[in-house]
Enzyme design. Structure first.
Site, PDB file in Angstrom:
ATOM      1  N   LYS A  84      -8.383  46.601  16.556  1.00 48.91           N
ATOM      2  CA  LYS A  84      -7.615  46.580  15.179  1.00 48.91           C
ATOM      3  C   LYS A  84      -8.490  45.428  14.514  1.00 48.91           C
ATOM      4  O   LYS A  84      -8.857  44.325  15.012  1.00 48.91           O
ATOM      5  CB  LYS A  84      -6.221  45.950  15.005  1.00 48.91           C
ATOM      6  CG  LYS A  84      -5.464  45.820  13.983  1.00 48.91           C
ATOM      7  CD  LYS A  84      -3.922  45.677  14.255  1.00 48.91           C
ATOM      8  CE  LYS A  84      -3.234  45.310  13.064  1.00 48.91           C
ATOM      9  NZ  LYS A  84      -2.024  44.884  13.115  1.00 48.91           N
ATOM     10  N   SER A 159       1.353  47.864  10.650  1.00 46.33           N
ATOM     11  CA  SER A 159       0.122  47.758   9.970  1.00 46.33           C
ATOM     12  C   SER A 159      -1.073  48.240  10.818  1.00 46.33           C
ATOM     13  O   SER A 159      -2.097  48.614  10.335  1.00 46.33           O
ATOM     14  CB  SER A 159       0.030  46.312   9.730  1.00 46.33           C
ATOM     15  OG  SER A 159       0.015  45.371  10.825  1.00 46.33           O
ATOM     16  N   SER A 183       4.442  46.141  14.312  1.00 47.34           N
ATOM     17  CA  SER A 183       3.259  46.688  13.953  1.00 47.34           C
ATOM     18  C   SER A 183       2.421  47.272  14.979  1.00 47.34           C
ATOM     19  O   SER A 183       1.390  48.233  14.938  1.00 47.34           O
ATOM     20  CB  SER A 183       2.085  45.990  13.127  1.00 47.34           C
ATOM     21  OG  SER A 183       2.423  45.579  11.703  1.00 47.34           O
TER      22      SER A 183
HETATM   23  N1  GLN Z   1       5.727  45.821   8.591  1.00 45.50           N
HETATM   24  C1  GLN Z   1       6.147  44.517   8.890  1.00 45.50           C
HETATM   25  C2  GLN Z   1       5.393  43.655   7.815  1.00 45.50           C
HETATM   26  O1  GLN Z   1       5.019  44.173   7.107  1.00 45.50           O
HETATM   27  C3  GLN Z   1       5.345  43.832  10.341  1.00 45.50           C
HETATM   28  C4  GLN Z   1       3.973  43.634  10.257  1.00 45.50           C
HETATM   29  C5  GLN Z   1       3.249  43.582  11.442  1.00 45.50           C
HETATM   30  O2  GLN Z   1       3.839  43.635  12.544  1.00 45.50           O
HETATM   31  N2  GLN Z   1       1.947  43.112  11.356  1.00 45.50           N
HETATM   32  O3  GLN Z   1       5.543  42.582   7.812  1.00 45.50           O
END
Ligand code: GLN
Length: 517
Positions: A84, A159, A183
């Site tokens: 990532k 994400s 994410s």
């Molecule tokens: N969807 C969550 C957010 O927008 C989680 C993001 C993540 O785990 N990086 O914060």
């Protein structure tokens, strides 16, 4: 069209490691097969922001040379991986999906990346993500969305949608994700892949560009539970460069996964969390969840109903703590130190502040700006106690709910995400609807406990996958692998093969691009 079995991209990482050990294939061949696959399908999937063909092939050749010389090898030596784009990679661009870091090439490796290199895993490239890991769909990437290989008109989760899509589309056998609120696990659920958020502090955060330091955790993204266990053992362990790193030996995850795959769940208490289900969850997602619970019971597990009343406040708590930490972390992107620098128009000799303002205005996307504003507000004097302080108190209550639940159960279970993959664009203008995707994953981040998402089956009329989440107490990550592997084995039996074989769009991708074997 089904790919021929000689297609190395269809094998699991464990199978690839075995094939390498047996001398059936070289790491260069494997790496090339995956690079070819990326070249063939990534124009449509857009899982990658940067592909490093030369670097990956050089690392593969080095692994082959070590093997030929009889040098010590890691369990995944020579098996390629995608990372990532939120983890620093020396010599390779690291953008975090943001324009503000466009062109930044870190001078150092994140500890996770260093461990991958030391273990001989060729790095194929960097995967797409929501900007600074804020989002549940990868649509907040400044470089365009990733498409779900199950249906290219749908989101791959976020994400870390890039890492999940790369693994689901057979572009990489393994990937690294990061999970701050879900994410790794939510993209796993909506792409029919496996994702693990390890115990907070058990995988180093050094070189992971921080979204929210107290929540972030890197972890494996794979197609099987065993592959996650193998990768987790490679990336885990104490790191002096991360002050929150736990000084404990890496757990026996592979052994736990192998034990679980044997299928005996006798004596395991499975806690179904009342608050993580019901309203807001798609009926098909709930149905697959219940069937998975039933399979674990059939394997000998005992089911207990547990209530964690504070979990209903987890989302609100998270959306105070996360923006607070993020607003402080993102202050370092000041146009002076990294990446983008925009000179404001119409100002003859702009001050540092003018340049900073113009750069942050042009370099950050809307979601990032929204959270900087929210976080700054929550931390402002006069509001600090009412928002941030209060959220920290609720966070403690959530941890206590976990402690009480783990007295009654060895693992807690729930659906991973409330819905299957939605259409690209569907929730983009509705931040709250986007945030709700992490309803079931966020409690684990707030408490620092580990979690895994395992595919649970096809959950809607479009034949899209859902995920089954398993949570364990801090530092008991082995339980995720034991129960996850048992469930996976039972489901594979039922399906007669991997769930990804049922992904229609994947077949079309193969057809459009020709088999990459
Ligand atoms: N969807 C969550 C957010 O927008 C989680 C993001 C993540 O785990 N990086 O914060």
């Amino acid at each position: 069209m089904t790919a021929p079995t000689t297609d190395w991209t269809r094998r699991t990482a464990a199978e690839l490691a075995d094939a390498l050990a047996a001398g059936e294939v070289t790491s260069v061949e494997l790496t090339r097969a995956h690079l070819d696959r990326i070249a063939a399908v990534d124009g449509e999937v857009h899982a990658f922001l940067h592909v490093d063909a030369d670097g990956a092939l050089a690392e593969a050749a080095a692994s082959d040379a070590r093997r030929a010389a009889g040098a010590p090898l890691s369990s995944l030596d020579g098996v390629p991986i995608a990372v990532k784009d939120v983890l620093a990679t020396a010599g390779l661009p690291t953008t975090c999906g943001s324009k503000i870091l466009e062109g930044w090439v870190p001078p150092y490796d994140a500890t996770v990346v260093r461990k991958l290199r030391e273990a001989g895993l060729p790095i194929l490239g960097k995967t797409n993500m929501d900007e600074f890991a804020m989002g549940s769909s990868t649509e907040h990437s400044a470089y365009g969305a990733t498409h779900n290989p199950w249906d290219l008109d749908r989101i791959p989760g976020g994400s870390g949608g890039g890492s999940a899509a790369a693994v689901a589309a057979f572009e990489a056998p393994l990937a690294i994700g990061t999970d701050t609120g879900g994410s790794i696990r939510q993209p796993g659920a909506v792409t029919g892949t496996v994702g693990v958020k390890p115990t907070y502090g058990s995988v180093s955060r050094y070189g992971l560009v921080a979204l929210a330091n107290s929540l972030d955790q890197a972890g494996p993204v794979t197609r099987t539970v065993l592959d996650s266990a193998l990768l987790h053992e490679v990336i885990g362990g104490h790191d002096e460069l991360d002050s929150t790193s736990i000084d404990r030996p890496v757990g026996a995850y592979v052994e736990a996964a192998r034990q679980g795959a044997a299928g005996d769940m006798t004596g395991v208490r499975i806690g179904v969390v009342t608050e993580l289900g019901g309203e807001g969850y798609q009926p098909g997602v709930l149905a697959r969840f219940q069937e998975s619970v039933d399979l674990l019971v059939k394997a000998g597990a005992e089911v207990v109903e547990v209530s964690c009343p504070t979990f209903v406040h987890a989302l609100a708590t998270y959306y105070l703590i996360l923006p607070a930490e993020a607003s402080s972390n993102l202050a370092k992107f000041d146009a002076m130190r990294y990446g983008l620098r925009v000179l404001p128009e119409g100002i003859e000799s702009p001050s540092a502040e003018d340049v900073m303002r113009a750069t942050r205005d042009a370099g950050f996307g809307d979601e990032v700006k929204r959270r900087i504003i929210l976080g700054t507000y929550a931390l402002s004097s006069g509001y600090y106690d009412a928002y941030y302080g209060q959220a920290q108190k609720v966070r403690t209550l959530i941890s206590r709910d976990f402690d009480a639940a783990f007295e009654k159960a060895d693992v807690l279970v729930s659906p991973t995400a409330p819905t299957t993959a939605f259409k690209l664009g569907e929730k983009l203008d509705d931040p709250i609807a986007m945030y709700l995707n992490d309803l079931a994953t966020i409690p684990a981040n707030l408490a620092g406990v580990p979690g895994i998402s395992v595919p649970s089956g096809l959950a809607d009329e479009d034949g899209l996958p859902a995920g089954f989440q398993i949570l364990a107490p801090a530092l008991a990550d082995e339980r995720l692998y034991r129960v996850g592997a048992a469930l996976e084995a039972a489901l594979l039996d039922q399906w007669g093969g991997p769930l990804l074989d049922k992904a229609p769009e994947l077949g079309k991708l193969d057809h459009r691009n020709g088999d990459s074997a």
